[in-house]
Scaffold this motif. Structure first.
Motif, PDB file in Angstrom:
ATOM      1  N   ARG A 279       9.159  54.715 -35.733  1.00  0.00           N
ATOM      2  CA  ARG A 279      10.376  55.512 -35.590  1.00  0.00           C
ATOM      3  C   ARG A 279      10.437  56.619 -36.631  1.00  0.00           C
ATOM      4  O   ARG A 279      11.117  57.617 -36.431  1.00  0.00           O
ATOM      5  CB  ARG A 279      11.605  54.615 -35.774  1.00  0.00           C
ATOM      6  N   GLY A 280       9.770  56.377 -37.728  1.00  0.00           N
ATOM      7  CA  GLY A 280       9.844  57.346 -38.827  1.00  0.00           C
ATOM      8  C   GLY A 280       9.016  58.594 -38.608  1.00  0.00           C
ATOM      9  O   GLY A 280       9.270  59.609 -39.253  1.00  0.00           O
TER      10      GLY A 280
ATOM     11  N   PHE B  97      -3.283  53.282 -30.844  1.00  0.00           N
ATOM     12  CA  PHE B  97      -4.677  53.670 -31.016  1.00  0.00           C
ATOM     13  C   PHE B  97      -5.209  52.915 -32.228  1.00  0.00           C
ATOM     14  O   PHE B  97      -4.613  52.952 -33.297  1.00  0.00           O
ATOM     15  CB  PHE B  97      -4.747  55.189 -31.235  1.00  0.00           C
ATOM     16  N   LEU B  98      -6.282  52.168 -32.027  1.00  0.00           N
ATOM     17  CA  LEU B  98      -6.853  51.340 -33.096  1.00  0.00           C
ATOM     18  C   LEU B  98      -5.777  50.487 -33.772  1.00  0.00           C
ATOM     19  O   LEU B  98      -5.703  50.408 -35.003  1.00  0.00           O
ATOM     20  CB  LEU B  98      -7.535  52.211 -34.158  1.00  0.00           C
ATOM     21  N   GLY B  99      -4.894  49.915 -32.980  1.00  0.00           N
ATOM     22  CA  GLY B  99      -3.901  48.995 -33.520  1.00  0.00           C
ATOM     23  C   GLY B  99      -2.630  49.636 -34.034  1.00  0.00           C
ATOM     24  O   GLY B  99      -1.629  48.969 -34.206  1.00  0.00           O
ATOM     25  N   LEU B 100      -2.665  50.924 -34.280  1.00  0.00           N
ATOM     26  CA  LEU B 100      -1.466  51.578 -34.834  1.00  0.00           C
ATOM     27  C   LEU B 100      -0.848  52.510 -33.802  1.00  0.00           C
ATOM     28  O   LEU B 100      -1.554  53.027 -32.934  1.00  0.00           O
ATOM     29  CB  LEU B 100      -1.842  52.390 -36.072  1.00  0.00           C
ATOM     30  N   PRO B 101       0.472  52.757 -33.938  1.00  0.00           N
ATOM     31  CA  PRO B 101       1.104  53.711 -33.018  1.00  0.00           C
ATOM     32  C   PRO B 101       0.386  55.050 -33.096  1.00  0.00           C
ATOM     33  O   PRO B 101       0.057  55.528 -34.185  1.00  0.00           O
ATOM     34  CB  PRO B 101       2.533  53.836 -33.554  1.00  0.00           C
ATOM     35  N   PHE B 102       0.164  55.666 -31.933  1.00  0.00           N
ATOM     36  CA  PHE B 102      -0.580  56.918 -31.898  1.00  0.00           C
ATOM     37  C   PHE B 102       0.129  58.011 -32.692  1.00  0.00           C
ATOM     38  O   PHE B 102      -0.492  58.851 -33.351  1.00  0.00           O
ATOM     39  CB  PHE B 102      -0.768  57.359 -30.440  1.00  0.00           C
ATOM     40  N   ALA B 103       1.474  57.981 -32.682  1.00  0.00           N
ATOM     41  CA  ALA B 103       2.245  59.030 -33.367  1.00  0.00           C
ATOM     42  C   ALA B 103       1.947  59.054 -34.864  1.00  0.00           C
ATOM     43  O   ALA B 103       2.028  60.107 -35.509  1.00  0.00           O
ATOM     44  CB  ALA B 103       3.737  58.823 -33.134  1.00  0.00           C
ATOM     45  N   VAL B 104       1.603  57.882 -35.393  1.00  0.00           N
ATOM     46  CA  VAL B 104       1.279  57.825 -36.822  1.00  0.00           C
ATOM     47  C   VAL B 104       0.091  58.740 -37.129  1.00  0.00           C
ATOM     48  O   VAL B 104       0.055  59.407 -38.163  1.00  0.00           O
ATOM     49  CB  VAL B 104       0.979  56.373 -37.241  1.00  0.00           C
ATOM     50  N   TYR B 105      -0.852  58.787 -36.198  1.00  0.00           N
ATOM     51  CA  TYR B 105      -2.008  59.662 -36.421  1.00  0.00           C
ATOM     52  C   TYR B 105      -1.600  61.123 -36.393  1.00  0.00           C
ATOM     53  O   TYR B 105      -2.125  61.954 -37.134  1.00  0.00           O
ATOM     54  CB  TYR B 105      -3.092  59.398 -35.365  1.00  0.00           C
ATOM     55  N   ILE B 106      -0.635  61.426 -35.525  1.00  0.00           N
ATOM     56  CA  ILE B 106      -0.170  62.816 -35.468  1.00  0.00           C
ATOM     57  C   ILE B 106       0.467  63.194 -36.810  1.00  0.00           C
ATOM     58  O   ILE B 106       0.188  64.253 -37.376  1.00  0.00           O
ATOM     59  CB  ILE B 106       0.857  63.017 -34.331  1.00  0.00           C
TER      60      ILE B 106
ATOM     61  N   ILE C 144       7.166  60.024 -48.578  1.00  0.00           N
ATOM     62  CA  ILE C 144       7.748  58.782 -49.099  1.00  0.00           C
ATOM     63  C   ILE C 144       9.262  58.787 -48.873  1.00  0.00           C
ATOM     64  O   ILE C 144       9.855  57.787 -48.468  1.00  0.00           O
ATOM     65  CB  ILE C 144       7.471  58.636 -50.617  1.00  0.00           C
ATOM     66  N   GLY C 145       9.879  59.926 -49.136  1.00  0.00           N
ATOM     67  CA  GLY C 145      11.320  60.051 -48.931  1.00  0.00           C
ATOM     68  C   GLY C 145      11.705  59.752 -47.491  1.00  0.00           C
ATOM     69  O   GLY C 145      12.680  59.039 -47.221  1.00  0.00           O
ATOM     70  N   ALA C 146      10.925  60.285 -46.548  1.00  0.00           N
ATOM     71  CA  ALA C 146      11.222  60.067 -45.128  1.00  0.00           C
ATOM     72  C   ALA C 146      11.061  58.598 -44.772  1.00  0.00           C
ATOM     73  O   ALA C 146      11.893  58.015 -44.062  1.00  0.00           O
ATOM     74  CB  ALA C 146      10.311  60.940 -44.265  1.00  0.00           C
ATOM     75  N   ILE C 147       9.977  58.003 -45.278  1.00  0.00           N
ATOM     76  CA  ILE C 147       9.760  56.578 -44.983  1.00  0.00           C
ATOM     77  C   ILE C 147      10.885  55.743 -45.597  1.00  0.00           C
ATOM     78  O   ILE C 147      11.370  54.786 -44.994  1.00  0.00           O
ATOM     79  CB  ILE C 147       8.381  56.107 -45.496  1.00  0.00           C
TER      80      ILE C 147
END
Ligand SMILES: Nc1ncnc2c1ncn2[C@@H]1O[C@H](COP(=O)(O)OP(=O)(O)OP(=O)(O)O)[C@@H](O)[C@H]1O
Ligand SMILES: [Mg+2]
Lengths: 335, 511
Positions: A57-58, A169-178, A281-284
């Motif tokens: 979501r972040g 993708f490879l276990g993690l949400p694809f958006a994280v790669y973006i 970090i702030g966003a997370i």
């Protein structure tokens, strides 16, 4: 003791220490109070759990905040990013009807870029105050989004599009790669080209920079343009995650979270130095806070209050003056 | 003269990360005296003043006012104790009017509202004491640094009671303004005020001060009676070794400036700022612009560098005619410009020394030919050594440097671009005696290597010393030029006094 004090001083010189500290405390709190916050399950080869959720979501927030950091470095602000997110999401899903996936994405990014250039023009060429300039798009933007969606909530079933915000993708949400890619690109722009230097110099002293040969207008234009582009990227992920575009409610109040993320990350609203790592970090942190508040079962009407309280606390810890006040008081009481 | 001690400092120390700015400094300011605080750039003069007025908290030491120990925590508190200060970097609000700046925080009131009439009238009166007649309702930023400095002084004088501290108040003033300021200072001295005065001009020290305290590297060298200390001794104390007065003059290389023209300005002008002027700068020539405050010196520089746009005329660079100049273009053509107002137009305070030095070179190279950090550090280090900038390293924030050292960094910024024309607007402002000599030598060397230099200075002696040719301005009109053996201070003053009527626009072309 003295060496401890000096090493504390050495560490706290880095701005990123404070958001990291805030995050550590938040997670410690979760460890004690929220059972299962750290549980990560593997279902169908995908990771699930609160932590993955935070990341998932972040991502729109992280991406948006990175763009915001560039604008804030110029002593500016872009309060239209939430609306741009809505416009971009609406555009993409509208275009998916009858066009290919790529055309839809491209159209969405282009409209985000145009929004950014519009803001940049108002600020740098017409010299309008950033807050006022971007207020225009904040209010008009949702109207534009409604024009695109024709006042309805558009939905899509395009599998390719849904993969962007929901896929793994490879276990993690694809958006994280973006998000990671965005971070790396902007980081490289900052450290491997002169963009970072020009941006910080212009933000810290526009006149001196101009007299040294920097083109402030070009710098302003590109910062706002990137901010718009990244808001659109966030819009694509956001709408893809929901498989729908809601002109009125998509990304509502996101601009505030994005600004907060930048500030918590150590960048001053007065411009100059900006911190990309701190911003992420702030966003997370903000997303973690939101997730924590939800999982605590805080009644919806108090959620904003709790959030505001924590944010004030974090900002206070960051303030040199406040910390000095604390240490000063201590000295007085001990002596 | 009474010898009642007003303000006494004993064993004052102050340390910044990596810099011991003051260690165990004593200072004694008496009633009815003007006291000079002297020292090289970075000796700790401004720091001492800031410690006295509560800008910084001292690490140790005692400070007594009229025998009573005090510890002001802010400039405001110091002000309430009767210590009023003009800091080196003028601290006014550029977007307020002159009168508002003078009366900020203590506006006269009538029926609970600000009494503008009284405020403006009293401002005019205050400035009149300094022989300054300007529109006090105008925004402060409309005026030059010199006038801003006078405004700051007028304000400080008005609120002072007992003690007045002036940190390099004369650095951007002309002879006439300085004269006015000094007569005011002398009057205040007679009224029993104690005045602490920082300057790098030896003449001024000997003109008005009674005593001198010398600092070196943050330590006290000693306190002397002005009449008992010779100039040579004074400078020797400041630099910590025997000083030879001949060092100051420096030797102008007797090269013959090449005949090759570098730049020509033909009838360049800007309404309300400078009337049409013609200038030619040859390759390797040092050309000076002389004139009083507001005579249009800086305006010429700004037009040539493209900060202001000209209404008429052209710039010719060899065969090329340049209609619309801009700073970016100017830098591409190899121009460099050290502006007059260091704080607002020169330094980028939040950035490091390295970034400040590299900025113009990087802007010239463009966005994508990024200079690697390692290379940047090398360049910065090279110029720090060349110009003897006093700093622990390249990664210090520039606004932590002393005023004179900031000036050197801005000079370094332009040297790093390897310019073909260097425009220097008051290049030695706030620079100590020793470094002044260094910078003059540097100017000679640069000119000898074929760089053209356009130099503006309120110090006529400096112009005469450095220049091959001097153009004289008055009231925004070019009134003449002199060169060679014709150049001396009196001649320039005479030209300015007699004005255009005698010399005509095309002027006397000197021998
Ligand atoms: N805020 C600060 N942080 C770190 N170092 C500082 C700070 N202020 C001053 N310094 C250092 O303290 C030393 C003394 O500086 P100061 O400004 O007092 O010199 P100065 O005698 O006034 O010189 P100048 O004639 O150039 O004005 C310098 O080496 C300077 O770099
Ligand atoms: Mg100083």
């Amino acid at each position: 003791m003295a060496s401890l004090a000096s090493s504390v001083r050495r560490v706290t010189k880095y701005k990123i220490v404070w958001p990291l500290l805030a995050m550590a405390i938040l997670y410690l709190f979760n460890l004690i109070v929220v059972p299962g916050f750290f549980k990560i399950e593997v279902i169908d080869g995908h990771l699930y759990g609160s932590l993955v959720d935070v990341l998932n979501r972040g991502t729109p927030l992280i991406i948006m905040a990175i763009g915001m950091a560039l604008v804030i470095a110029l002593e500016g602000i872009d309060i239209s990013v939430g609306s741009v997110l809505a416009i971009a999401g609406s555009m993409a899903i509208f275009m998916l009807e009858g066009h290919s996936l790529w055309v839809a994405i491209l159209a969405s990014l282009v409209i985000g870029l145009l929004c950014g250039l519009w803001n940049g023009m108002l600020v740098s060429i017409l010299g309008i105050q950033p807050m006022v300039a971007t207020l225009i798009l904040l209010t008009v933007g949702r109207g534009i989004a409604q024009l695109i969606t024709n006042g309805q909530i558009l939905t899509t079933t395009n599998k390719g599009y849904e993969f962007i915000g929901k896929g793994y993708f490879l276990g993690l949400p694809f958006a994280v790669y973006i998000a990671a890619a965005v971070f790396i690109i902007i980081y490289l722009l900052k450290t491997k080209t002169a963009f970072g230097l020009f941006l910080e110099a212009t933000g810290a002293n526009r006149k001196s920079s101009e007299y040294a040969g920097v083109k402030p207008r070009a710098i302003f234009m590109s910062a706002y343009a990137i901010c718009g582009l990244l808001a659109a990227t966030a819009g694509i992920i956001y709408s893809s995650n929901l498989s729908s575009a809601d002109a009125n409610n998509a990304g509502l109040w996101y601009e505030l979270d994005a600004i907060l993320a930048v500030v918590i990350g150590g960048t001053s609203m007065r411009g100059g130095r900006f911190y990309l790592g701190g911003t992420v970090i702030g966003a997370i942190f903000i997303q973690s806070l939101t997730t924590t508040i939800y999982s605590l079962g805080v009644p919806p009407e108090s959620i904003l209050l709790v959030k505001a309280f924590v944010v004030i606390l974090v900002c206070l810890i960051q303030s040199d003056a406040f910390r000095q006040m604390l240490t000063f008081k201590r000295k007085v009481t001990t002596s | 003269m009474s010898t009642k001690i007003l303000l006494q400092l004993e064993g004052v120390s102050k340390e910044f990360p990596g810099v011991k700015a003051l260690s165990g400094v004593d200072l004694c300011l008496r009633k009815g005296e003007i006291h000079a605080l002297m020292g090289e750039n970075g000796a700790g003069k401004s720091t001492l003043i800031k410690v006295m007025t509560g800008v910084y908290k001292r690490d140790s030491g005692v400070m007594k006012l009229n025998g009573k120990e005090i510890q002001p925590k802010s400039p405001l508190e110091a002000q309430q104790l009767g210590i009023s200060t003009v800091y080196q970097e003028v601290n006014l609000c550029p977007n307020l009017s002159v009168a508002e700046n003078i009366f900020i925080g203590r506006q006269p009131r009538k029926w609970g509202m600000i009494d503008w009439e009284t405020m403006n009238r009293r401002s005019e009166e205050l400035l009149a004491r300094l022989d300054l007649y300007i529109d006090v309702k105008q925004q402060l930023s409309m005026y030059s640094v010199a006038i801003q400095q006078m405004v700051a002084i007028a304000r400080a004088v008005d609120i002072s009671s007992g003690i007045l501290i002036l940190d390099e108040p004369t650095s951007s003033l002309d002879t006439n303004e300085v004269k006015q300021l000094f007569s005011l200072m002398k009057k205040l001295r007679e009224e029993g005020m104690g005045i602490l005065f920082v300057t790098h001009f030896l003449d001024q020290v000997y003109e008005v001060t009674d005593r001198i305290t010398v600092l070196r590297n943050g330590t006290l060298v000693g306190e002397y009676k002005t009449e008992e200390l010779s100039r040579t001794q004074l400078v020797s104390h400041m630099i910590g070794r025997e000083w030879n007065p001949d060092e100051l003059s420096g030797e102008k290389s007797n090269k013959t400036a090449s005949a090759e023209q570098f730049l020509r300005a033909n009838g360049l002008s800007k309404k309300g700022s400078i009337n049409p002027f013609d200038l030619t700068i040859r390759k390797g020539e040092v050309l000076g612009l002389a004139g009083l405050l507001g005579s249009g010196r800086t305006e010429i520089a700004r037009l040539i560098f493209g900060i202001d746009k000209s209404d008429s005329g052209v710039l010719e660079l060899g065969e090329e005619k340049i209609a619309a100049m801009s700073p970016q273009k100017a830098i591409k053509y190899g121009f460099g410009f050290c502006p007059e107002d260091r704080k607002v137009e020169g330094i980028v305070g939040e950035l490091t020394i390295r970034e400040n030095i590299i900025l113009a070179l990087q802007a010239k190279n463009g966005l994508f030919s990024y200079i690697q950090t390692k290379k940047q550090k090398e360049i910065a280090q090279e110029y720090i050594e060349l110009l003897k900038v006093k700093t622990p390293g390249t990664e210090q924030r520039i606004d932590n440097l002393s005023g004179g050292n900031q000036q050197k960094v801005i000079l370094a910024r332009w040297l790093a671009t390897q310019p073909r024309l260097l425009i220097l607007d008051e290049p030695t402002r706030g620079i100590d005696v020793g470094s002044k000599t260094e910078i003059r030598k540097l100017i000679f060397n640069l000119a000898a290597s074929g760089i053209s230099i356009l130099i503006i200075s309120a110090e006529l002696e400096e112009l005469v010393n450095c220049c091959d040719r001097i153009v004289v301005l008055r009231d925004r009109v070019q009134i003449g030029e002199i060169a060679g053996s014709d150049m001396n201070e009196n001649r320039i003053m005479q030209m300015i006094a007699e004005g255009a009527g005698v010399y005509g626009k095309s002027g006397v072309i000197g021998a």
